[in-house]
Scaffold this motif. Structure first.
Motif: not given
Length: 345
Positions: A190, A210, A230
């Motif tokens: 991320r 994700t 995600g």
């Protein structure tokens, strides 16, 4: 793509990524906009105009500095003042008024000359195409081979057989762009300031962080993005977009439309754990998957047709065991010779 030149120009000068490329080019930005221009050759002139406009609006180096303006102003004033000072207040007021008008005139002269200089400077600019060498790395798996790839930002990629991933050795400061052919499972690190973008056969996928599976083989009609965790933004070549949440899949068929649906996790992602999964599969589907998985070719006897569809899964099984299970339930015979599977009626 916009329909007329003014729309293209407006789109470019208001696009933050485009402005960043003009003012602070790097490998990743140059690669993206060079590719964009190749895809939109009719917009090249508007790109040049937009670049010139942005550079003109941020023009600094050729303007007079504050000290230079003061120095020029003092010289003009010095040349305009009378050679003596009057002792009478009335004349002092007159000289003071003249002095103020001289200052105003000097400032107007400076601004006017600066404007002329800048305008003439930009009329002489010859915009050259930005050519920046981007150092890319490619990992390619042949049929029968899977591999794990770690990208420069720490993102983990499980690359399936007959697949290829291409990525820069160093990601840019603004985004992380990779190219995929075939199938891969991504666990993206991320980073809210650097979106992760994947370009594949007919799909562009954008995420911040994700995990998801992409299947985009060039020989398959159906391609998909299946989200495990995600959120993912998916775009097709027509510019249509969909936002996918966990347990949602975007299916892109031969019509190139994005169909949002749910999916069976083991069926879609089991390949990375050694699971071959078939769900109402035709013989064409079976042949395609086994060919990639085991690096074999199929030779089918004339007149053969598997009437039913097949559902089943195999965990780290040999080709012989998989074929035995499918042939028994589907009512055909087979033989294996070297890297070839012979299917009989």
């Amino acid at each position: 793509m916009k329909n007329n030149e003014s729309d293209v120009f407006s789109f470019l000068i208001t696009n933050k990524d485009f402005r960043d490329w003009v003012l602070d080019p790097n490998d990743e930005r140059s690669y993206y906009w060079k590719k964009w221009m190749n895809e939109h050759p009719e917009a090249i002139n508007e790109v040049k105009k937009a670049r010139e406009f942005i550079e003109r609006m941020t023009f600094k180096k050729e303007q007079l500095s504050h000290e230079e303006e003061n120095e020029l102003l003092e010289k003009i004033i010095a040349n305009k003042k009378p050679a003596f000072e009057s002792k009478y207040s009335k004349r002092r007021k007159t000289l003071f008024a003249i002095d103020q008008w001289v200052r105003v005139a000097a400032i107007l002269v400076i601004c006017f000359m600066s404007a002329i200089f800048i305008e003439s400077f930009f009329h002489e600019i010859q915009l050259e195409p930005v050519v920046v060498a981007v150092e890319w790395k490619t990992v390619e798996n042949p049929k029968g081979i899977k591999s794990k790839v770690t990208l420069p930002d720490g993102t983990m990629v499980m690359l399936n057989s007959a697949s290829e991933i291409r990525y820069p050795k160093v990601f840019s400061d603004s985004q992380r762009v990779v190219e995929l052919k075939g199938e891969a499972f991504f666990e993206v690190v991320r980073n809210e300031h650097k979106p992760f973008i994947i370009h594949s056969e007919r799909i562009t996928t954008e995420v911040l962080g994700t995990s998801f599976n992409i299947k985009a083989y060039h020989f398959g009609e159906d391609q998909h993005i299946a989200v495990v965790s995600g959120r993912v933004k998916v775009s097709n070549t027509e510019g249509d977009t969909e936002i996918l949440n966990p347990n949602e899949m975007g299916l892109i068929g031969s019509d190139n439309l994005i169909d949002k649906t749910s999916f069976d996790l083991k069926h879609i992602t089991g390949w990375k754990d050694g699971i071959i999964s078939f769900k109402r599969a035709s013989f064409t589907d079976i042949q395609e998957q086994l060919s990639i998985w085991y690096d074999v070719d199929f030779e089918i006897e004339e007149g053969f047709k598997m009437e039913n569809v097949y559902t089943g899964e195999f965990h780290n099984e040999t080709l012989e065991n998989v074929m035995e299970g499918i042939a028994y339930s589907s009512g055909f015979t087979y033989s294996i010779s070297d890297n070839k599977v012979l299917i009989n009626k």
